[in-house]
Design a protein around this motif. Structure first.
Motif, short mmCIF file in Angstrom:
data_model
loop_
_atom_site.label_atom_id
_atom_site.label_comp_id
_atom_site.label_asym_id
_atom_site.label_seq_id
_atom_site.Cartn_x
_atom_site.Cartn_y
_atom_site.Cartn_z
N VAL A 84 33.28 -60.20 65.27
CA VAL A 84 33.80 -59.15 64.49
C VAL A 84 34.86 -58.39 65.22
N LYS A 85 34.63 -57.86 66.29
CA LYS A 85 35.77 -57.12 67.17
C LYS A 85 36.94 -57.91 67.47
N ASP A 86 36.62 -59.15 67.85
CA ASP A 86 37.92 -60.15 68.05
C ASP A 86 38.82 -60.18 66.71
N LEU A 144 31.62 -47.98 68.05
CA LEU A 144 30.83 -46.90 67.89
C LEU A 144 29.44 -47.52 67.83
N VAL A 145 29.28 -48.62 66.79
CA VAL A 145 28.18 -49.30 66.46
C VAL A 145 27.65 -50.44 66.98
N GLN A 146 28.57 -50.94 67.81
CA GLN A 146 28.29 -52.39 68.53
C GLN A 146 27.02 -52.62 69.04
N ASP A 147 26.20 -51.67 69.40
CA ASP A 147 24.77 -51.82 69.89
C ASP A 147 23.88 -51.50 69.00
N SER A 148 24.32 -51.34 67.68
CA SER A 148 23.26 -50.86 66.58
C SER A 148 23.44 -51.79 65.29
N PRO A 149 22.36 -52.59 65.29
CA PRO A 149 22.55 -53.46 63.98
C PRO A 149 22.57 -52.67 62.93
N THR A 150 21.56 -51.59 62.71
CA THR A 150 21.68 -50.78 61.42
C THR A 150 22.93 -50.38 61.12
N GLY A 151 23.67 -49.62 62.49
CA GLY A 151 25.08 -49.21 62.05
C GLY A 151 25.97 -50.02 61.83
N PHE A 152 25.97 -51.25 62.34
CA PHE A 152 26.77 -52.35 62.19
C PHE A 152 26.52 -52.82 60.57
#
Length: 164
Positions: A84-86, A144-152
């Motif tokens: 996604v980031k890429d 901001l949310v890359q380490d949070s599945p819920t945030g993602f």
């Protein structure tokens, strides 16, 4: 005043770039669909539709100035990314590329003393500021949310709210 041949060619080249932009964002949308991210797919689909609108502005302008629209082959966009980031980093890089092309067109219109084309392109200068900011905002949220599945998950939902 008709378009100079040099400016007519440059505007046709930009028309092709705008169509490629739409193609690129459709490819990104397809990638997100395959990855099970319907919100991001929707966001890119809306972006693609917007780029077709930009292409049509060039199409109509060339015709209004008694120029000749010459459609060219649209190159193939990539089909795969590293995540996604890429995808969004590549989208930002592409928008920066388009911004530079618009600036170069502005310079050419100024050099050709074509004030009407210069005026026409001013809308695109403003639009590119908005385009780059829009993609950068998404990238900032991804970080901001890359380490949070819920945030993602919530980010995917938010991006899916973008209308075409």
């Amino acid at each position: 005043m008709e378009l100079s041949k040099k400016l007519e060619k440059a505007l046709n080249d930009q028309l092709n770039e705008e169509l490629y932009s739409a193609y690129l964002y459709l490819a990104m949308s397809a990638y997100f669909e395959a990855e099970g991210l319907p919100g991001m797919a929707q966001w890119m689909r809306a972006q693609a539709k917007e780029e077709v609108g930009h292409a049509m502005k060039f199409f109509d302008y060339i015709n209004e100035r008694n120029g000749r629209v010459i459609l060219q082959a649209v190159k193939n966009p990539p089909a795969e990314w590293k995540g996604v980031k890429d995808v969004f980093e590549q989208a930002l890089k592409h928008e920066q590329h388009i911004s530079q092309r618009i600036y170069d067109l502005m310079d050419l219109a100024h050099k050709e003393k074509d004030h009407a084309t210069h005026e026409f392109l001013e809308w695109f200068v403003e639009e590119q500021v908005e385009e780059e900011k829009s993609v950068q905002d998404v990238l900032d949220k991804i970080k901001l949310v890359q380490d949070s599945p819920t945030g993602f998950y919530l980010l995917d939902q938010e991006l899916g709210e973008r209308k075409e």
